[in-house]
Design an enzyme around this catalytic site. Sequence first.
Site, PDB file in Angstrom:
ATOM      1  N   HIS A  11       0.829  -1.210   0.000  1.00 53.46           N
ATOM      2  CA  HIS A  11       0.000   0.000   0.000  1.00 53.46           C
ATOM      3  C   HIS A  11       0.865   1.262   0.000  1.00 53.46           C
ATOM      4  O   HIS A  11       2.053   1.245   0.350  1.00 53.46           O
ATOM      5  CB  HIS A  11      -0.938   0.002   1.202  1.00 53.46           C
ATOM      6  CG  HIS A  11      -0.208   0.048   2.529  1.00 53.46           C
ATOM      7  ND1 HIS A  11       0.293   1.211   3.066  1.00 53.46           N
ATOM      8  CD2 HIS A  11       0.093  -0.938   3.418  1.00 53.46           C
ATOM      9  CE1 HIS A  11       0.871   0.956   4.220  1.00 53.46           C
ATOM     10  NE2 HIS A  11       0.778  -0.344   4.454  1.00 53.46           N
ATOM     11  N   GLU A  84      -2.155  -7.192   7.386  1.00 61.16           N
ATOM     12  CA  GLU A  84      -0.837  -7.080   7.997  1.00 61.16           C
ATOM     13  C   GLU A  84      -0.791  -7.938   9.265  1.00 61.16           C
ATOM     14  O   GLU A  84      -1.830  -8.278   9.852  1.00 61.16           O
ATOM     15  CB  GLU A  84      -0.549  -5.610   8.331  1.00 61.16           C
ATOM     16  CG  GLU A  84       0.804  -5.338   8.989  1.00 61.16           C
ATOM     17  CD  GLU A  84       2.003  -5.766   8.161  1.00 61.16           C
ATOM     18  OE1 GLU A  84       2.124  -6.983   7.892  1.00 61.16           O
ATOM     19  OE2 GLU A  84       2.840  -4.904   7.823  1.00 61.16           O
TER      20      GLU A  84
END
Length: 214
Positions: A11, A84
Amino acid sequence: MIQKTIYLIRHGETDYNRRGVVQGSGVDSDLNDMGRAQAQAFFDAYQHVPFSKVYISGLKRTYQTALPFIELGIPYEKLTGLNEISWGVMEGKVPGNLDNEYYRALIEAWSSGNTALPTDSGESPEQVAARQKTAFNVILSHPDETPILITMHGRAMRILLCWLTNRPLAEMDHFEHSNLCLYKLQYDYATQTFTIELANDTAHLLTLAVNSYQ
């Protein structure tokens, strides 16, 4: 020979990234101005790729990174298995000296092979890999979807790239990453193997550096 082409990106930048604050899966932060510019730069460089599908994690920073492609009408799917790692009690904290020592000891333990060791009240690399494998079973169950774009997170990408290439998780730090970097992979269904064609590629971000000097 059936192959799937995978564009795997991290990202774009968030304010937490800029400040050196751990996000993990428990902090659902937005991209900052630089992160949005990085997302646009990647889109500008790769909008010609006929993506069949976009896969994102359950965290909005991956959705925001992929948004220019999603706005083209490309179908997308959210898989929380791509989230994550959970850094537990450390999430959202500005690291101090003691925290830095904690991270150093943790990374050393993982690098020495103790990848079953979880973060304090969080996850271990082995737990992350297990949920990633479930997510990838979904992704690979659609051989007709190629090429695809996957938007993920730094530590999670390191763990993912280890087991995809049959490396021990202890070698995860071998895989470097930066915000909006690209790993391009090929998956061969016949041999069930992944090949990395591009690693930590950021050539698409050069326009941002050029523009910053204009």
